[in-house]
Scaffold this motif. Structure first.
Motif, PDB file in Angstrom:
ATOM      1  N   ALA A 214       9.074   2.576  13.093  1.00 55.62           N
ATOM      2  CA  ALA A 214       9.163   1.170  12.686  1.00 55.62           C
ATOM      3  C   ALA A 214       7.784   0.525  12.665  1.00 55.62           C
ATOM      4  CB  ALA A 214      10.074   0.416  13.655  1.00 55.62           C
ATOM      5  N   GLY A 215       7.641  -0.447  11.778  1.00 54.11           N
ATOM      6  CA  GLY A 215       6.448  -1.278  11.767  1.00 54.11           C
ATOM      7  C   GLY A 215       5.185  -0.601  11.296  1.00 54.11           C
ATOM      8  N   PHE A 216       5.297   0.535  10.609  1.00 54.14           N
ATOM      9  CA  PHE A 216       4.080   1.211  10.177  1.00 54.14           C
ATOM     10  C   PHE A 216       3.439   0.472   9.004  1.00 54.14           C
ATOM     11  CE2 PHE A 216       7.486   3.393   7.769  1.00 54.14           C
ATOM     12  CZ  PHE A 216       7.024   3.243   6.478  1.00 54.14           C
ATOM     13  N   ILE A 217       2.154   0.715   8.802  1.00 57.70           N
ATOM     14  CA  ILE A 217       1.457   0.254   7.616  1.00 57.70           C
ATOM     15  C   ILE A 217       1.108   1.482   6.778  1.00 57.70           C
ATOM     16  CG2 ILE A 217       0.592  -1.838   8.690  1.00 57.70           C
ATOM     17  CD1 ILE A 217      -2.096  -0.450   9.067  1.00 57.70           C
TER      18      ILE A 217
ATOM     19  N   HIS B 291       6.948  11.540   0.695  1.00 58.39           N
ATOM     20  CA  HIS B 291       6.716  10.128   1.018  1.00 58.39           C
ATOM     21  C   HIS B 291       7.815   9.608   1.944  1.00 58.39           C
ATOM     22  CE1 HIS B 291       6.511   5.737  -0.314  1.00 58.39           C
ATOM     23  NE2 HIS B 291       5.256   5.988  -0.033  1.00 58.39           N
ATOM     24  N   GLY B 292       9.074   9.901   1.595  1.00 60.46           N
ATOM     25  CA  GLY B 292      10.181   9.446   2.423  1.00 60.46           C
ATOM     26  C   GLY B 292      10.201  10.109   3.785  1.00 60.46           C
ATOM     27  N   ASP B 293       9.892  11.403   3.832  1.00 60.52           N
ATOM     28  CA  ASP B 293       9.886  12.104   5.109  1.00 60.52           C
ATOM     29  C   ASP B 293       8.772  11.588   6.010  1.00 60.52           C
ATOM     30  OD1 ASP B 293      11.078  14.520   6.601  1.00 60.52           O
ATOM     31  OD2 ASP B 293       8.922  14.891   6.727  1.00 60.52           O
ATOM     32  N   ALA B 294       7.605  11.342   5.435  1.00 56.75           N
ATOM     33  CA  ALA B 294       6.507  10.781   6.224  1.00 56.75           C
ATOM     34  C   ALA B 294       6.891   9.415   6.783  1.00 56.75           C
ATOM     35  CB  ALA B 294       5.244  10.676   5.373  1.00 56.75           C
ATOM     36  N   ALA B 295       7.600   8.619   5.989  1.00 52.14           N
ATOM     37  CA  ALA B 295       8.034   7.302   6.450  1.00 52.14           C
ATOM     38  C   ALA B 295       9.020   7.412   7.606  1.00 52.14           C
ATOM     39  CB  ALA B 295       8.660   6.527   5.299  1.00 52.14           C
ATOM     40  N   SER B 296       9.921   8.381   7.530  1.00 51.89           N
ATOM     41  CA  SER B 296      10.889   8.544   8.625  1.00 51.89           C
ATOM     42  C   SER B 296      10.187   8.958   9.914  1.00 51.89           C
ATOM     43  CB  SER B 296      11.950   9.581   8.240  1.00 51.89           C
ATOM     44  OG  SER B 296      11.399  10.881   8.182  1.00 51.89           O
TER      45      SER B 296
ATOM     46  N   GLY C  30       0.770  -1.231   0.000  1.00 50.58           N
ATOM     47  CA  GLY C  30       0.000   0.000   0.000  1.00 50.58           C
ATOM     48  C   GLY C  30       0.800   1.279   0.000  1.00 50.58           C
ATOM     49  N   THR C  31       2.081   1.216   0.328  1.00 52.87           N
ATOM     50  CA  THR C  31       2.863   2.455   0.384  1.00 52.87           C
ATOM     51  C   THR C  31       3.046   3.054  -1.010  1.00 52.87           C
ATOM     52  OG1 THR C  31       4.938   1.188   0.335  1.00 52.87           O
ATOM     53  CG2 THR C  31       4.070   1.803   2.504  1.00 52.87           C
ATOM     54  N   GLY C  32       3.056   2.207  -2.052  1.00 53.76           N
ATOM     55  CA  GLY C  32       3.119   2.734  -3.406  1.00 53.76           C
ATOM     56  C   GLY C  32       1.852   3.490  -3.789  1.00 53.76           C
ATOM     57  N   ASP C  33       0.711   3.039  -3.283  1.00 50.67           N
ATOM     58  CA  ASP C  33      -0.546   3.752  -3.527  1.00 50.67           C
ATOM     59  C   ASP C  33      -0.516   5.125  -2.865  1.00 50.67           C
ATOM     60  OD1 ASP C  33      -1.660   1.440  -4.831  1.00 50.67           O
ATOM     61  OD2 ASP C  33      -1.972   0.587  -2.842  1.00 50.67           O
ATOM     62  N   VAL C  34       0.088   5.195  -1.683  1.00 53.81           N
ATOM     63  CA  VAL C  34       0.222   6.478  -0.993  1.00 53.81           C
ATOM     64  C   VAL C  34       1.110   7.416  -1.806  1.00 53.81           C
ATOM     65  CG1 VAL C  34       1.092   7.616   1.093  1.00 53.81           C
ATOM     66  CG2 VAL C  34      -0.183   5.464   1.284  1.00 53.81           C
ATOM     67  N   LEU C  35       2.236   6.907  -2.307  1.00 56.79           N
ATOM     68  CA  LEU C  35       3.122   7.728  -3.139  1.00 56.79           C
ATOM     69  C   LEU C  35       2.384   8.245  -4.369  1.00 56.79           C
ATOM     70  CD1 LEU C  35       5.891   8.843  -3.993  1.00 56.79           C
ATOM     71  CD2 LEU C  35       6.391   6.601  -4.983  1.00 56.79           C
ATOM     72  N   ALA C  36       1.612   7.384  -5.010  1.00 60.36           N
ATOM     73  CA  ALA C  36       0.873   7.805  -6.206  1.00 60.36           C
ATOM     74  C   ALA C  36      -0.132   8.899  -5.867  1.00 60.36           C
ATOM     75  CB  ALA C  36       0.171   6.598  -6.826  1.00 60.36           C
ATOM     76  N   GLY C  37      -0.782   8.786  -4.714  1.00 63.08           N
ATOM     77  CA  GLY C  37      -1.719   9.821  -4.299  1.00 63.08           C
ATOM     78  C   GLY C  37      -1.036  11.151  -4.042  1.00 63.08           C
ATOM     79  N   ILE C  38       0.142  11.105  -3.432  1.00 63.60           N
ATOM     80  CA  ILE C  38       0.899  12.333  -3.188  1.00 63.60           C
ATOM     81  C   ILE C  38       1.308  12.975  -4.509  1.00 63.60           C
ATOM     82  CG2 ILE C  38       2.983  13.301  -2.148  1.00 63.60           C
ATOM     83  CD1 ILE C  38       2.883  11.024  -0.086  1.00 63.60           C
ATOM     84  N   ALA C  39       1.796  12.148  -5.444  1.00 59.45           N
ATOM     85  CA  ALA C  39       2.213  12.680  -6.750  1.00 59.45           C
ATOM     86  C   ALA C  39       1.040  13.326  -7.482  1.00 59.45           C
ATOM     87  CB  ALA C  39       2.817  11.559  -7.590  1.00 59.45           C
ATOM     88  N   THR C  40      -0.138  12.728  -7.377  1.00 58.18           N
ATOM     89  CA  THR C  40      -1.329  13.300  -8.013  1.00 58.18           C
ATOM     90  C   THR C  40      -1.658  14.662  -7.422  1.00 58.18           C
ATOM     91  OG1 THR C  40      -2.161  11.049  -8.337  1.00 58.18           O
ATOM     92  CG2 THR C  40      -3.734  12.844  -8.625  1.00 58.18           C
ATOM     93  N   ALA C  41      -1.582  14.762  -6.106  1.00 61.97           N
ATOM     94  CA  ALA C  41      -1.849  16.048  -5.457  1.00 61.97           C
ATOM     95  C   ALA C  41      -0.837  17.103  -5.885  1.00 61.97           C
ATOM     96  CB  ALA C  41      -1.833  15.883  -3.943  1.00 61.97           C
ATOM     97  N   MET C  42       0.443  16.717  -6.041  1.00 62.14           N
ATOM     98  CA  MET C  42       1.447  17.679  -6.471  1.00 62.14           C
ATOM     99  C   MET C  42       1.182  18.154  -7.902  1.00 62.14           C
ATOM    100  SD  MET C  42       3.505  18.254  -3.926  1.00 62.14           S
ATOM    101  CE  MET C  42       2.003  18.155  -2.936  1.00 62.14           C
ATOM    102  N   LEU C  43       0.768  17.235  -8.787  1.00 68.95           N
ATOM    103  CA  LEU C  43       0.380  17.639 -10.136  1.00 68.95           C
ATOM    104  C   LEU C  43      -0.833  18.565 -10.083  1.00 68.95           C
ATOM    105  CD1 LEU C  43       0.486  14.672 -12.706  1.00 68.95           C
ATOM    106  CD2 LEU C  43       1.836  16.770 -12.733  1.00 68.95           C
ATOM    107  N   GLY C  44      -1.787  18.216  -9.232  1.00 68.64           N
ATOM    108  CA  GLY C  44      -2.993  19.021  -9.108  1.00 68.64           C
ATOM    109  C   GLY C  44      -2.730  20.417  -8.584  1.00 68.64           C
ATOM    110  N   ARG C  45      -1.652  20.582  -7.834  1.00 67.07           N
ATOM    111  CA  ARG C  45      -1.269  21.907  -7.343  1.00 67.07           C
ATOM    112  C   ARG C  45      -0.657  22.760  -8.444  1.00 67.07           C
ATOM    113  NH1 ARG C  45       0.351  22.087  -1.312  1.00 67.07           N
ATOM    114  NH2 ARG C  45       1.750  23.741  -1.998  1.00 67.07           N
ATOM    115  N   GLY C  46      -0.365  22.161  -9.587  1.00 69.30           N
ATOM    116  CA  GLY C  46       0.194  22.903 -10.703  1.00 69.30           C
ATOM    117  C   GLY C  46       1.676  22.725 -10.905  1.00 69.30           C
ATOM    118  N   LEU C  47       2.321  21.831 -10.139  1.00 65.97           N
ATOM    119  CA  LEU C  47       3.746  21.596 -10.353  1.00 65.97           C
ATOM    120  C   LEU C  47       3.956  20.859 -11.671  1.00 65.97           C
ATOM    121  CD1 LEU C  47       3.686  22.180  -7.232  1.00 65.97           C
ATOM    122  CD2 LEU C  47       5.580  20.567  -7.037  1.00 65.97           C
ATOM    123  N   LEU C  48       5.075  21.136 -12.323  1.00 67.23           N
ATOM    124  CA  LEU C  48       5.452  20.404 -13.520  1.00 67.23           C
ATOM    125  C   LEU C  48       5.783  18.959 -13.143  1.00 67.23           C
ATOM    126  CD1 LEU C  48       7.662  23.116 -15.249  1.00 67.23           C
ATOM    127  CD2 LEU C  48       5.311  22.459 -15.834  1.00 67.23           C
TER     128      LEU C  48
END
Length: 451
Positions: A431-434, A422-427, A392-410
């Motif tokens: 440990a042991g997060f889902i 995504h990496g900062d949220a993981a840090s 599921g962490t890849g789905d979270v990354l994809a959602g973040i990327a979509t939001a960044m595109l939606g904000r108007g970033l290239l």
């Protein structure tokens, strides 16, 4: 000395930069060796040091470090693999007034400086070289590598039998192996030291994005309207929509699935036709059905910026990805192979080829994530939390990327910001997060990246 960041140069690019920087090569070696000595003093706390010197210029850096450490009153010994083979290394060897021990007969020390092989190594370490390294590594309290641990392939991250370092002192710029696996892990902590070599590069280390906070004039649509297409595996789209909702002003879920109350439910056709739609994510949990193929074809044919992930990557061809609208792909290794076949070269090379063939920005996921765009730019992410290796962490990354595109970033900037968040949220998740836990740490990551 500074943290890992900035441009990334291959071994050949670094040699060219050294020749063209205007600083004599012997002075560059002196600076590199002094930096090694400073690191041994700082991290060794005055303990005895064993410097391992190879026959090339990497070994020359080691001879300089040994000389400087001796001048500073540190107990230092040198063990050599072979006599120097370059004029620069020979000059550094001549300036060392101490004894030189035979590598495989030398005794260990608390602090080891590995200057045996640097960026020029392209073949496996011989056992006669590796066995002493393993012995010194096992007995040492701290190992410092000069530019790269011996046995690391500089350009592609190949492990040629390397022995890990606690600290790698990168001279001038980062090299691909500092960020590509499996060698990124073998490098330990990587610090860049400035020796006077500056060179532009289309390849850079991922850095923290600087995102704008909402102003008093903003509303939900100016902050970005995004949509996530749900399919049979509704949980995947739910994760993507939940992640996006923390970052976008208005998030729509098209299809079944649980989601926060703030996520709006709407039909796919109406959402895709909405002129306010800033970006759409399609693919998480997407199964191969006629209805889903129709949705995917409609999304591809639209002018809506897309993030294409997971199941959708299994239903498209590279030719279908050639769109006028901004597009981000988020494949892992298997999906890259399915889409483009088995590509040659390093992961950087493969990411560039995928971006060129698709016309899209590619987030090539894995324990080493590479972002590549059709214009040739590449961004390498430092190693992230290994706890991201969960469903599921890849789905979270994809959602973040979509939001960044939606904000108007290239696309490249959106992809880079998404990987960093995504990496900062993981840090922060520990440990042991889902994947569900990861979403809850997105606001704190966003706060850290917002000016």
């Amino acid at each position: 000395m500074r943290p890992l960041g900035g441009p990334v140069l291959t071994a050949a690019e670094m040699r060219a930069a050294e020749l063209g920087c205007g600083v004599p090569l012997d002075e560059l070696m002196e600076r590199a060796g002094r930096a090694l000595a400073e690191a041994a003093l700082r991290f060794g706390g005055g303990a005895p040091v064993l410097v391992l010197c190879g026959p090339g210029n990497n070994g020359g850096d080691g001879y300089v470090a040994a000389r400087v450490l001796a001048e500073r009153g540190i107990t230092v010994r040198v063990a050599a693999l072979a006599p120097p083979k370059t004029d620069l290394a020979s000059g550094a060897r001549a300036a060392w007034s101490g004894d030189i021990e035979v590598l495989d007969l030398a005794h260990p020390a608390p602090i080891v400086v590995d200057a045996l092989f640097g960026t020029g190594l392209t073949r496996p370490l011989d056992a006669m070289w590796r066995e002493p390294l393993v012995r010194f590594r096992g007995a040492a309290r701290f190992v410092i590598a000069a530019d790269l641990p011996s046995g690391v392939g500089a350009d592609d991250g190949t492990d040629f039998g390397a022995v890990s370092a606690d600290l790698t002192l990168a001279f001038g710029t980062a090299k691909p192996a500092h960020l590509l696996q499996p060698t990124a892990t073998l490098c330990g902590r990587v610090i860049i030291t400035d020796i006077g070599v500056l060179a532009p590069s289309r390849t850079k280390v991922l850095r923290k994005p600087f995102l704008s906070a909402p102003s008093a004039s903003d509303h939900k649509y100016t902050r970005g309207m995004v949509a996530v297409v749900a399919s049979d595996m509704a949980g995947a789209a739910t994760l993507g929509a939940t992640a996006a909702a923390h970052l976008a002003g208005y998030t729509v879920l098209c299809g079944k699935g649980e989601a926060p109350a703030s996520v709006v439910r709407r039909g796919f056709e109406a959402t895709l036709a909405d002129p306010k739609l800033g970006a759409m994510l399609i693919g998480p949990g997407l199964s191969d059905t006629p209805a889903n193929r129709i949705k995917l074809d409609a999304a591809l044919a639209s002018q809506v910026p897309l993030v294409i992930d997971a199941g959708a990557l299994g239903l498209v061809t590279p030719g279908q990805l050639q769109r006028q609208a901004p597009t981000i792909l988020t494949p892992h290794e298997g999906e890259v192979v399915r889409l483009f076949g088995r590509l040659d070269g390093s992961k950087i090379d493969r990411a560039r080829i995928a971006a060129e063939r698709s016309g899209a920005t590619v987030i090539y996921k894995g324990s080493d994530t590479v972002i590549a765009s059709p214009d040739g730019r590449v961004t390498l992410a430092p190693p992230a939390s290994p706890w991201l290796a969960t469903a599921g962490t890849g789905d979270v990354l994809a959602g973040i990327a979509t939001a960044m595109l939606g904000r108007g970033l290239l696309p490249h900037e959106a992809a880079s910001a998404a990987v960093w968040l995504h990496g900062d949220a993981a840090s922060r998740a520990g440990a042991g997060f889902i994947a569900d836990d990861l979403c809850r740490h997105i606001p704190a990551a966003l706060s850290a990246a917002t000016r």
